[in-house]
Structures are given as structure tokens and as C-alpha cells.
Design an enzyme around this catalytic site. Structure first.
Site, PDB file in Angstrom:
ATOM      1  N   SER A   1       7.940  -9.065   5.919  1.00 56.22           N
ATOM      2  CA  SER A   1       7.705  -8.684   4.526  1.00 56.22           C
ATOM      3  C   SER A   1       6.872  -7.407   4.437  1.00 56.22           C
ATOM      4  O   SER A   1       6.315  -6.930   5.422  1.00 56.22           O
ATOM      5  CB  SER A   1       6.961  -9.808   3.799  1.00 56.22           C
ATOM      6  OG  SER A   1       5.602  -9.785   4.175  1.00 56.22           O
ATOM      7  N   CYS A   2       6.739  -6.896   3.197  1.00 55.53           N
ATOM      8  CA  CYS A   2       5.989  -5.649   3.011  1.00 55.53           C
ATOM      9  C   CYS A   2       4.504  -5.914   2.826  1.00 55.53           C
ATOM     10  O   CYS A   2       3.739  -4.985   2.570  1.00 55.53           O
ATOM     11  CB  CYS A   2       6.539  -4.895   1.814  1.00 55.53           C
ATOM     12  SG  CYS A   2       6.356  -5.832   0.291  1.00 55.53           S
ATOM     13  N   ASP A   3       4.084  -7.183   2.964  1.00 59.20           N
ATOM     14  CA  ASP A   3       2.680  -7.507   2.715  1.00 59.20           C
ATOM     15  C   ASP A   3       1.876  -7.402   4.010  1.00 59.20           C
ATOM     16  O   ASP A   3       2.284  -7.932   5.043  1.00 59.20           O
ATOM     17  CB  ASP A   3       2.586  -8.936   2.160  1.00 59.20           C
ATOM     18  CG  ASP A   3       1.236  -9.196   1.530  1.00 59.20           C
ATOM     19  OD1 ASP A   3       0.218  -8.992   2.229  1.00 59.20           O
ATOM     20  OD2 ASP A   3       1.193  -9.594   0.366  1.00 59.20           O
ATOM     21  N   SER A   4       0.699  -6.754   3.939  1.00 55.48           N
ATOM     22  CA  SER A   4      -0.050  -6.549   5.178  1.00 55.48           C
ATOM     23  C   SER A   4      -0.752  -7.819   5.658  1.00 55.48           C
ATOM     24  O   SER A   4      -1.300  -7.846   6.764  1.00 55.48           O
ATOM     25  CB  SER A   4      -1.049  -5.403   5.024  1.00 55.48           C
ATOM     26  OG  SER A   4      -1.953  -5.730   4.015  1.00 55.48           O
TER      27      SER A   4
ATOM     28  N   ASN B   1      10.095 -11.302  -1.200  1.00 60.76           N
ATOM     29  CA  ASN B   1      10.838 -10.134  -0.699  1.00 60.76           C
ATOM     30  C   ASN B   1      12.327 -10.433  -0.523  1.00 60.76           C
ATOM     31  O   ASN B   1      13.034  -9.677   0.139  1.00 60.76           O
ATOM     32  CB  ASN B   1      10.300  -9.654   0.663  1.00 60.76           C
ATOM     33  CG  ASN B   1       9.246  -8.561   0.544  1.00 60.76           C
ATOM     34  OD1 ASN B   1       8.887  -7.949   1.537  1.00 60.76           O
ATOM     35  ND2 ASN B   1       8.752  -8.310  -0.636  1.00 60.76           N
TER      36      ASN B   1
END
Ligand code: PLP
Length: 385
Positions: A336-339, A375
Site C-alpha cells: 500500500s501507499c501508507d508508510s 488501496n
């Protein structure tokens, strides 16, 4: 269970040294279709179920459905004579659709939605767990006259996933709750507790039962007589260096319950301990990167679609299925784009390529059930073999 250092053939050419459940990795090796997939090994599941259900005739086992609610898993456990603990209408209706009879279903969630209380009563389940005055008052209006178990706060030391902040009452509060239950027309039937999930101290239940005994005896001075003891879940899976020995935990529970000769009903409700070691999650590498000199490996499964428990300190073992060679240290992350979607650091794996499969184990508990479609990512399919 067979957890040991072993050499197994991965494909005709490759051999590797692993500390894993050999059977599960063999099953994962044979699986080459779409990922992520959670492969559940029914033979392992049945073996674990037999350990619990056959251990002591006096102890009834109720599987905590929240750990893995796959219908085939539930059907298999039902076939092994296991009962079920449910926390929602959806879990209840899945069990009913599988033909599980209501006398094999309990609920232990201390906070319950009114609609769930009504659904349980409609199938004849009239016992609920409470740990607050408010919940007792709620039950007095939604389930007048019902039986209640009081959830006692116990030491959660030794558990990776403690459960003692959000739930449970102190011993003094528990005695007050029992008296309040009587005043509101409910029937206090006994005690329950949870030592915390992934509890690696096999004697945690014995310590908790010592605390429970003091409350059990004290309520008699208030003309309240308990007859039911529910010792919760908490039994660990083989995460990290843990080699679960349920028999040691169950032995110490059996020894401790001899202090409760007037307990006619004794229950355990394992979730993770029953299903955790039966599952292996197979994901694929979707990308790689080097950042500040560190190697990063991105899989198609991460925090949001299966590995949520890493945020609470649960650690998995990562095994390369398609490729071997000199190992590097990797930071393993989800897609996903979440850190915050980072699942493990300093994982030793070979130099994998995009498309290579990685087995993540033990993954039978609290993986597929936690997965979201954040996402638009695929949630793991559950495949029972
Ligand atoms: C009431 C209750 N019972 C049983 C369980 C199962 O616990 P475990 O998976 O640690 O065995 C839980 C887990 O949260 C729970 O809340």
C-alpha cells in the site's frame, strides 16, 4: 507438532535449511496460483483440535471464531467436536448456516450490541459476559433475568497481545458487579478472564485461577454461588521462537481447577492456539528498492491486507519458496501507499525477484479476518487443504 531445523526440497534443484512446520511449507511450495492466499492445513487443524477437545473431559473447548471465520475451518472444527465463541451477529449466522446447534455456541464479549444480545437470545443462549455496571444495566433491559459471567482482570505479563486495558474488572469491582447483577435481577453464574493473546507463559492461567479463587470464595459471603469458570484463550502459536506446548498450559489449568470443586462448567476458548499454526500466508514480491543503503522488499500482502498484527508486535517467519542463494537483510513492506505498511525489518532472505513467492507463517489466526481492501488491494483468499 513438527517444528525443527530441517532440510526440505523446495523444487527439484533447491534445498534450504528452515525452522518451520515442514508440512505447511510443503503445501505452500505446491501452490503456485494467485496470491495473496492463506493456506489452511486441515490435518494440522484437526491435530490441534484433538489436543484441546481430548485433553480433560471436564473442560469444554469453544473456538473463538474471531481468529479465523472461514466456513470450512469452522465446519472442520465442528466435526472435531469443538464448540464456538462468537462476538457478532455475522459470526453467529455463519455458524447457524453450517448447522452448528445453539447448545454449542457461547459468547464472551464484555461489550455487546443490543441487536447481538437479541440474536443470541433468539437461539436460546441466555448467558453473557459483563465487566461493568453499565453493561449489567444494559443486559437488565435487553436480556432480563439472564445469566452473567464476570470478566476478572488478571496479569497479562507474558502475552505479546495484552487484553487487560480495554476489558475486565478488578477483584473488588467484580464482587460489586456480582452484587449489582443480583440487584438488577440477573443471575451471576461465574467468572471468566483472558491472560492476553499469544501468552508464552504456560503458568499464566494458574496464576489467574488463584486470583479467581479469592473472588469465587468471597462472593459466597454475599450469598452468591458461582458454578462456571471460563479460562479464556491466549494459547500461543509458533511465532518467532515460541514452541507451543498446550499440554503444559492445560496441565496447569487442570491442576488449578481442582481448587473449584463446586464448578460444574469449565470452559476454554482458544482462538490463535487452535488455528494459528495451521495457516501459511503466501505472497509475492511486487517490488524492490534500496533506501539509504537498506534493501526493501515489497510484497502483495502487508499490514492492511493480512499482517495487521505486526503493529502489536506479532512476528512471523518469512521463507523464500522459489529462489535461494546468499541471504541479505531486508526490510519487508506491504504494497500500500501508507508508510506504516512495514511488516518486518532485518529479515534474512535471498535476492528475490519480482514475482517470487514468500511463505509467511504461522498465519492461521488474525490474518484474513483483519484484512481490508485499502488501496483496492486483494484480501487473501482462504484455501483449506
Ligand atoms: C473473549 C475472548 N475469548 C477468546 C479470545 C481468543 O483469544 P486467543 O486468540 O488469544 O486465544 C479472545 C480474543 O480476543 C477474546 O476476546
Amino acid at each position: 507438532m513438527g517444528y525443527f531445523l530441517l532440510r526440505i526440497p523446495k523444487n527439484p534443484e533447491l534445498m534450504t535449511t528452515l525452522r518451520v512446520d515442514d508440512n505447511l511449507i510443503q503445501i505452500a511450495l505446491n501452490h503456485s496460483s494467485a496470491t495473496p492466499v492463506l493456506i489452511m492445513d486441515m490435518a494440522t487443524l484437526k491435530r490441534t483440535a484433538a489436543t484441546f477437545s481430548g485433553y480433560a473431559p471436564a473442560i469444554a473447548t469453544y473456538y473463538a471464531v474471531k481468529a479465523n471465520a472461514d466456513p470450512f475451518v469452522l465446519r472442520t472444527l465442528a466435526g472435531e467436536g469443538i464448540g464456538f465463541e462468537v462476538a457478532s451477529e455475522a459470526e453467529l449466522s455463519t455458524l447457524l448456516s453450517l448447522g452448528v446447534s445453539s447448545d454449542r455456541i457461547i459468547t464472551s464479549n464484555p461489550i455487546k450490541a443490543p441487536a447481538f444480545i437479541s440474536a443470541m437470545r433468539s437461539i436460546g443462549v441466555d448467558r453473557f459476559v459483563v465487566d461493568s455496571i453499565d453493561e449489567i444495566d444494559k443486559l437488565a433491559s435487553y436480556a432480563p433475568g439472564c445469566h452473567v459471567l464476570l470478566r476478572l482482570a488478571v496479569d497479562n505479563t507474558g502475552s505479546t497481545w495484552p487484553l487487560d486495558e480495554k476489558f475486565a474488572a478488578t477483584a473488588v469491582e467484580t464482587i460489586e458487579l456480582a452484587m449489582h447483577a443480583v440487584q438488577t435481577g440477573l443471575q451471576p453464574a461465574g467468572l471468566t478472564f483472558h491472560v492476553g493473546s499469544q501468552c508464552t507463559n504456560p503458568f499464566a492461567w494458574a496464576t489467574a485461577l488463584r486470583d479467581a479463587k479469592a473472588v469465587w470464595d468471597e462472593v459466597k459471603n454475599h450469598e452468591i454461588k458461582f458454578d462456571t469458570l471460563n479460562v479464556g484463550g491466549g494459547f500461543p502459536a509458533a511465532h518467532h521462537d515460541v514452541h507451543p506446548d498446550y499440554e503444559q498450559s492445560l496441565d496447569s489449568i487442570v491442576e488449578s481447577i481442582s481448587a473449584f470443586p463446586d464448578a460444574s462448567t469449565i470452559e476454554v476458548e482458544p482462538g490463535r492456539g487452535l488455528v494459528g499454526d495451521a495457516g501459511v500466508l503466501v505472497g509475492r514480491v511486487v517490488g524492490k528498492a534500496t533506501r539509504s543503503g537498506n534493501r526493501w522488499l515489497y510484497l502483495d500482502v502487508g499490514v492492511f491486507n493480512g499482517l495487521m498484527e505486526v503493529v502489536g508486535g506479532i512476528e512471523y517467519q518469512y521463507t523464500s519458496l522459489d529462489h535461494e542463494g546468499p541471504e541479505n537483510e531486508w526490510t519487508v513492506a506491504g504494497p500500500s501507499c501508507d508508510s506504516m505498511d512495514i511488516v518486518a525489518r532485518e529479515v534474512r532472505l535471498p535476492d528475490l525477484a519480482v514475482g517470487d513467492r514468500v511463505a509467511i507463517s504461522p498465519a492461521g489466526a488474525y490474518t484474513s479476518v483483519y484484512a481490508s481492501s485499502f488501496n483496492g488491494l486483494a484480501q487473501p483468499r482462504v484455501l483449506c487443504v
